[in-house]
Design a protein around this motif. Structure first.
Motif, PDB file in Angstrom:
ATOM      1  N   ALA A  87       0.830  -1.209   0.000  1.00  0.00           N
ATOM      2  CA  ALA A  87       0.000   0.000   0.000  1.00  0.00           C
ATOM      3  C   ALA A  87       0.863   1.257   0.000  1.00  0.00           C
ATOM      4  CB  ALA A  87      -0.941  -0.002   1.197  1.00  0.00           C
ATOM      5  N   SER A  88       1.935   1.244   0.766  1.00  0.00           N
ATOM      6  CA  SER A  88       2.840   2.401   0.808  1.00  0.00           C
ATOM      7  C   SER A  88       3.553   2.588  -0.526  1.00  0.00           C
ATOM      8  CB  SER A  88       3.869   2.223   1.924  1.00  0.00           C
ATOM      9  OG  SER A  88       3.230   2.226   3.178  1.00  0.00           O
ATOM     10  N   VAL A  89       3.986   1.475  -1.112  1.00  0.00           N
ATOM     11  CA  VAL A  89       4.635   1.549  -2.431  1.00  0.00           C
ATOM     12  C   VAL A  89       3.675   2.153  -3.437  1.00  0.00           C
ATOM     13  CG1 VAL A  89       5.488   0.158  -4.376  1.00  0.00           C
ATOM     14  CG2 VAL A  89       6.325  -0.285  -2.053  1.00  0.00           C
ATOM     15  N   PHE A  90       2.407   1.690  -3.429  1.00  0.00           N
ATOM     16  CA  PHE A  90       1.421   2.244  -4.362  1.00  0.00           C
ATOM     17  C   PHE A  90       1.301   3.750  -4.183  1.00  0.00           C
ATOM     18  CE2 PHE A  90      -2.766   3.847  -5.401  1.00  0.00           C
ATOM     19  CZ  PHE A  90      -2.914   3.416  -6.714  1.00  0.00           C
ATOM     20  N   PHE A  91       1.069   4.190  -2.950  1.00  0.00           N
ATOM     21  CA  PHE A  91       0.845   5.617  -2.718  1.00  0.00           C
ATOM     22  C   PHE A  91       2.045   6.460  -3.135  1.00  0.00           C
ATOM     23  CE2 PHE A  91       1.390   9.342   0.044  1.00  0.00           C
ATOM     24  CZ  PHE A  91       0.352  10.120  -0.461  1.00  0.00           C
ATOM     25  N   PHE A  92       3.236   6.109  -2.663  1.00  0.00           N
ATOM     26  CA  PHE A  92       4.402   6.933  -2.971  1.00  0.00           C
ATOM     27  C   PHE A  92       4.784   6.856  -4.448  1.00  0.00           C
ATOM     28  CE2 PHE A  92       4.818   6.541   1.678  1.00  0.00           C
ATOM     29  CZ  PHE A  92       4.796   7.900   1.978  1.00  0.00           C
ATOM     30  N   ALA A  93       4.548   5.718  -5.073  1.00  0.00           N
ATOM     31  CA  ALA A  93       4.786   5.620  -6.514  1.00  0.00           C
ATOM     32  C   ALA A  93       3.825   6.525  -7.273  1.00  0.00           C
ATOM     33  CB  ALA A  93       4.641   4.171  -6.976  1.00  0.00           C
ATOM     34  N   ARG A  94       2.581   6.602  -6.803  1.00  0.00           N
ATOM     35  CA  ARG A  94       1.600   7.466  -7.476  1.00  0.00           C
ATOM     36  C   ARG A  94       1.911   8.947  -7.261  1.00  0.00           C
ATOM     37  NH1 ARG A  94      -0.603   5.275 -11.658  1.00  0.00           N
ATOM     38  NH2 ARG A  94      -1.672   7.247 -11.682  1.00  0.00           N
ATOM     39  N   VAL A  95       2.446   9.303  -6.117  1.00  0.00           N
ATOM     40  CA  VAL A  95       2.886  10.692  -5.902  1.00  0.00           C
ATOM     41  C   VAL A  95       4.003  11.017  -6.897  1.00  0.00           C
ATOM     42  CG1 VAL A  95       4.061  12.275  -4.315  1.00  0.00           C
ATOM     43  CG2 VAL A  95       2.186  10.836  -3.475  1.00  0.00           C
ATOM     44  N   ALA A  96       4.985  10.137  -6.982  1.00  0.00           N
ATOM     45  CA  ALA A  96       6.096  10.358  -7.916  1.00  0.00           C
ATOM     46  C   ALA A  96       5.587  10.365  -9.354  1.00  0.00           C
ATOM     47  CB  ALA A  96       7.158   9.279  -7.727  1.00  0.00           C
ATOM     48  N   HIS A  97       4.676   9.460  -9.681  1.00  0.00           N
ATOM     49  CA  HIS A  97       4.107   9.401 -11.030  1.00  0.00           C
ATOM     50  C   HIS A  97       3.414  10.717 -11.377  1.00  0.00           C
ATOM     51  CE1 HIS A  97       0.934   8.263 -13.982  1.00  0.00           C
ATOM     52  NE2 HIS A  97       1.910   7.524 -14.480  1.00  0.00           N
ATOM     53  N   ALA A  98       2.668  11.270 -10.431  1.00  0.00           N
ATOM     54  CA  ALA A  98       1.956  12.527 -10.675  1.00  0.00           C
ATOM     55  C   ALA A  98       2.933  13.666 -10.955  1.00  0.00           C
ATOM     56  CB  ALA A  98       1.067  12.869  -9.479  1.00  0.00           C
ATOM     57  N   ILE A  99       3.992  13.740 -10.175  1.00  0.00           N
ATOM     58  CA  ILE A  99       4.986  14.806 -10.367  1.00  0.00           C
ATOM     59  C   ILE A  99       5.671  14.663 -11.724  1.00  0.00           C
ATOM     60  CG2 ILE A  99       7.198  15.705  -9.525  1.00  0.00           C
ATOM     61  CD1 ILE A  99       6.162  14.894  -6.664  1.00  0.00           C
ATOM     62  N   VAL A 100       6.088  13.445 -12.024  1.00  0.00           N
ATOM     63  CA  VAL A 100       6.801  13.187 -13.282  1.00  0.00           C
ATOM     64  C   VAL A 100       5.878  13.412 -14.480  1.00  0.00           C
ATOM     65  CG1 VAL A 100       7.865  11.345 -14.645  1.00  0.00           C
ATOM     66  CG2 VAL A 100       8.511  11.656 -12.259  1.00  0.00           C
ATOM     67  N   TYR A 101       4.629  12.978 -14.369  1.00  0.00           N
ATOM     68  CA  TYR A 101       3.670  13.151 -15.459  1.00  0.00           C
ATOM     69  C   TYR A 101       3.407  14.636 -15.701  1.00  0.00           C
ATOM     70  CZ  TYR A 101       0.046  11.036 -18.462  1.00  0.00           C
ATOM     71  OH  TYR A 101      -0.688  10.579 -19.514  1.00  0.00           O
ATOM     72  N   ALA A 102       3.153  15.379 -14.651  1.00  0.00           N
ATOM     73  CA  ALA A 102       2.870  16.810 -14.789  1.00  0.00           C
ATOM     74  C   ALA A 102       4.072  17.557 -15.359  1.00  0.00           C
ATOM     75  CB  ALA A 102       2.459  17.403 -13.450  1.00  0.00           C
ATOM     76  N   ALA A 103       5.267  17.152 -14.953  1.00  0.00           N
ATOM     77  CA  ALA A 103       6.481  17.815 -15.438  1.00  0.00           C
ATOM     78  C   ALA A 103       6.811  17.432 -16.880  1.00  0.00           C
ATOM     79  CB  ALA A 103       7.660  17.476 -14.532  1.00  0.00           C
ATOM     80  N   GLY A 104       6.240  16.336 -17.348  1.00  0.00           N
ATOM     81  CA  GLY A 104       6.488  15.910 -18.720  1.00  0.00           C
ATOM     82  C   GLY A 104       7.830  15.227 -18.909  1.00  0.00           C
ATOM     83  N   TRP A 105       8.372  14.657 -17.843  1.00  0.00           N
ATOM     84  CA  TRP A 105       9.667  13.976 -17.954  1.00  0.00           C
ATOM     85  C   TRP A 105       9.467  12.624 -18.624  1.00  0.00           C
ATOM     86  CZ3 TRP A 105      10.643  15.041 -12.124  1.00  0.00           C
ATOM     87  CH2 TRP A 105      10.972  16.390 -11.962  1.00  0.00           C
ATOM     88  N   PRO A 106      10.154  12.385 -19.716  1.00  0.00           N
ATOM     89  CA  PRO A 106       9.962  11.124 -20.427  1.00  0.00           C
ATOM     90  C   PRO A 106      10.699   9.961 -19.755  1.00  0.00           C
ATOM     91  CG  PRO A 106      11.612  12.442 -21.534  1.00  0.00           C
ATOM     92  CD  PRO A 106      11.104  13.271 -20.377  1.00  0.00           C
ATOM     93  N   VAL A 107      10.390   8.790 -20.173  1.00  0.00           N
ATOM     94  CA  VAL A 107      11.052   7.525 -19.848  1.00  0.00           C
ATOM     95  C   VAL A 107      10.803   7.044 -18.415  1.00  0.00           C
ATOM     96  CG1 VAL A 107      13.225   6.226 -19.881  1.00  0.00           C
ATOM     97  CG2 VAL A 107      12.842   8.015 -21.571  1.00  0.00           C
ATOM     98  N   ILE A 108      10.966   7.896 -17.400  1.00  0.00           N
ATOM     99  CA  ILE A 108      10.864   7.394 -16.026  1.00  0.00           C
ATOM    100  C   ILE A 108       9.422   7.274 -15.537  1.00  0.00           C
ATOM    101  CG2 ILE A 108      13.157   8.180 -15.370  1.00  0.00           C
ATOM    102  CD1 ILE A 108      11.882  10.504 -13.907  1.00  0.00           C
ATOM    103  N   ARG A 109       8.483   7.939 -16.188  1.00  0.00           N
ATOM    104  CA  ARG A 109       7.076   7.865 -15.767  1.00  0.00           C
ATOM    105  C   ARG A 109       6.580   6.422 -15.694  1.00  0.00           C
ATOM    106  NH1 ARG A 109       2.633   7.265 -18.525  1.00  0.00           N
ATOM    107  NH2 ARG A 109       3.631   7.737 -20.496  1.00  0.00           N
ATOM    108  N   PRO A 110       6.830   5.577 -16.705  1.00  0.00           N
ATOM    109  CA  PRO A 110       6.346   4.193 -16.617  1.00  0.00           C
ATOM    110  C   PRO A 110       6.932   3.412 -15.436  1.00  0.00           C
ATOM    111  CG  PRO A 110       6.938   4.715 -18.874  1.00  0.00           C
ATOM    112  CD  PRO A 110       7.411   5.852 -18.016  1.00  0.00           C
TER     113      PRO A 110
END
Length: 131
Positions: A87-110
Motif C-alpha cells: 500500500a505504501s509503495v502504491f501511494f508513494f509511486a503514485r505521488v512520484a508518477h503525478a509529479i513526473v507526469y505533470a512535469a512531462g519527464w519522459p522515460v521514467i514515468r512508466p
C-alpha cells in the motif's frame, strides 16, 4: 485504521489534488464563468492541463484497482507487513508518477506506474494466499 486503509485515504486525497489542480488551470485559462457554463466552445487546453487530464484518468483507473484489493484485504482480515508495504509503495509511486507526469519527464514515468502496480500485486498475493 490499518496502514492499507490509510494509504487508500491518502491516495483518494492525492486524486482530489490532481483534479483540483486541473480545474484550477482550466479556470485560469478560460475564466470562472466559462468553466461554470456548458464548456461547449472552449479553446484547446494548455499542454500542462492536457497532461493533468490524462494523469487524472490514469489515477482514476489505478485507484479503482487499488481500492478493490485494499478493501478485499480489509474484509478478509489480511493486514501484515507485506500488505502495508504494498500500500505504501502504491501511494508513494503514485505521488512520484503525478509529479513526473505533470512535469512531462519522459522515460521514467512508466517506472513509477509499474511500481504502483507492483504495490497492488503485493496486496493481491497476500489475499490470494488465503484462497
Amino acid at each position: 485504521m490499518s496502514a492499507e486503509l490509510l494509504m487508500l485515504l491518502y491516495s483518494a486525497l492525492l486524486f482530489l489534488v490532481i483534479i483540483l489542480a486541473q480545474a484550477g488551470l482550466a479556470i485560469s485559462q478560460n475564466g470562472l464563468m466559462a468553466q461554470a457554463g456548458s464548456r461547449d466552445n472552449l479553446p484547446e487546453p494548455t499542454v500542462l492541463r492536457q497532461r493533468l487530464q490524462r494523469l487524472s484518468a490514469n489515477m482514476q483507473e489505478n485507484l479503482v484497482m487499488f481500492a478493490v484489493v485494499v478493501l478485499v484485504a480489509n474484509a478478509a482480515g489480511v493486514s501484515n507487513d507485506a500488505t502495508a508495504l504494498g500500500a505504501s509503495v502504491f501511494f508513494f509511486a503514485r505521488v512520484a508518477h503525478a509529479i513526473v507526469y505533470a512535469a512531462g519527464w519522459p522515460v521514467i514515468r512508466p517506472l513509477f506506474f509499474f511500481a504502483g502496480l507492483y504495490g497492488i500485486g503485493v496486496i493481491a498475493v497476500q489475499v490470494m494466499k488465503l484462497a
